[in-house]
Design a protein around this motif. Structure first.
Motif, PDB file in Angstrom:
ATOM      1  N   LEU A  35      -6.969  -2.125   2.379  1.00  0.00           N
ATOM      2  CA  LEU A  35      -7.271  -1.232   1.261  1.00  0.00           C
ATOM      3  C   LEU A  35      -6.475   0.064   1.375  1.00  0.00           C
ATOM      4  CD1 LEU A  35     -11.101  -1.371   0.568  1.00  0.00           C
ATOM      5  CD2 LEU A  35      -9.267  -1.839  -1.011  1.00  0.00           C
ATOM      6  N   LEU A  46      -3.840  -6.008  -3.255  1.00  0.00           N
ATOM      7  CA  LEU A  46      -5.274  -6.202  -3.476  1.00  0.00           C
ATOM      8  C   LEU A  46      -5.580  -7.671  -3.753  1.00  0.00           C
ATOM      9  CD1 LEU A  46      -6.603  -3.257  -5.628  1.00  0.00           C
ATOM     10  CD2 LEU A  46      -6.828  -3.677  -3.217  1.00  0.00           C
ATOM     11  N   ILE A  83      -6.463  -9.021   0.040  1.00  0.00           N
ATOM     12  CA  ILE A  83      -7.907  -8.858   0.139  1.00  0.00           C
ATOM     13  C   ILE A  83      -8.619 -10.012  -0.543  1.00  0.00           C
ATOM     14  CG2 ILE A  83      -9.811  -7.342  -0.461  1.00  0.00           C
ATOM     15  CD1 ILE A  83      -7.859  -5.039  -0.139  1.00  0.00           C
TER      16      ILE A  83
END
Lengths: 211, 101
Positions: free
Chosen positions: A83, A102, A106
């Motif tokens: 992040l 992202l 993630i």
């Protein structure tokens, strides 16, 4: 538990690292530092604060990955690290890379890692499977490697930066670049991804033995 | 004023922490996390140089390819880890030292 020879080799390694550090300080850092004026500390503006916050999140997450004894906490640290890195990309006006970070890291890699953790280690004895060998060795390695990289990064006179451009959307430019100048790598990447898809399934599936 | 050097420091520290993770872990998944850290450190450097030195989008495109390859590496690596776990009933890399069952 450790044999005498093992202890001796650790002491030798520590001495070697200490000698190397001394050499670095005396021969590289001091001469370079003598010639340049100390950077003047300006007032902290808002972008500075944002950068330091993002860098702190990133490095704290990375430290969590490296130091935590519990593999689940390591995965959590990886989340914060990724992040923070995504935030740094936004700071560098690379919006498309940040969003890709992202979505892919993630949303994809981290979930994959968590699944692997859940599937492979018995949750009750999760600490046992993540005992890091030689905290001392890790510290030694950090002390040996970090000064070299930092000295290279900080002492090299990088090409004088053109003033960074203003914030502008990069997606269209990147799309054009991918389909013109970087077309061959782009297509090769798709082949690599296909091979990965097939290979991962072939490796991870359970073999059904026909009796 | 945030300069190129700030980002290079972050990248260097990420790389070093990843290297330490790879070297000290016994858990195969932990080792893969360390590899991710290393690739992220390199990516931060690529994007930072792109922003402060070269301009354009070349560095960003390179970072995108790194992300793609890191994803492929993670997928295959974790598949291998699962396969090792099925064979040896552990993912401690010290115990997975045979190329056969």
């Amino acid at each position: 538990m450790r044999t005498n020879a093992g202890k001796l080799s650790w002491v030798a390694a520590a001495a070697l690292v200490a000698a190397f550090l001394g050499y670095m300080i005396v021969e590289v850092i001091l001469p370079a530092g003598a010639g340049r004026a100390a950077p003047t500390a300006g007032a902290l503006t808002l972008p500075d604060v944002v950068f330091y916050a993002l860098a702190a999140v990133t490095l704290a997450g990375a430290g969590g990955v490296a130091l935590s004894r519990n593999i689940l906490y390591s995965a959590l640290g990886l989340l914060f690290c990724l992040l923070g890195a995504g935030g740094l990309y936004v700071f560098l006006s690379a919006d498309f890379v940040a969003v890709t970070q992202l979505l892919v890291y993630i949303g994809g890699v981290l979930v994959l890692v968590l699944f692997a953790v859940m599937l492979t280690s018995r949750i009750t004895e999760i600490n046992v499977s993540n005992t890091s060998f030689g905290r001392f060795g890790g510290i030694l390695m950090f002390v040996a490697v970090a000064p070299v990289l930092l000295a290279v990064a900080l002492l090299t006179p990088w090409a004088a930066a053109s003033a960074p451009g203003a914030l502008a959307p990069t997606t269209a430019t990147i799309g054009n670049a991918l389909l013109t100048r970087w077309l061959l790598p782009f297509e090769l990447a798709s082949v690599v991804l296909l091979a990965t898809l097939v290979g991962a399934v072939v490796i991870a599936r359970k073999e059904i033995k026909a009796d | 004023m945030i300069s190129l050097n700030h980002f290079l420091v972050v990248g260097a520290l990420l790389f070093t922490l990843g290297l330490v993770t790879v070297a000290t872990r016994r858990n195969a998944v932990g080792i893969l996390m360390g590899v991710e850290l290393i690739l992220n450190g390199a990516n931060v450097n690529l994007v930072a140089f792109n922003h402060y030195v070269t301009g354009g989008v070349t560095g960003q495109v390179f970072a995108l390819f790194v992300i793609v390859l890191a994803t492929a590496e993670a997928a295959v690596g974790l598949a291998i880890v699962l396969s090792i776990f099925q064979t040896f009933k552990t993912i401690d890399v010290r115990h997975a030292d045979l190329m056969r069952e």
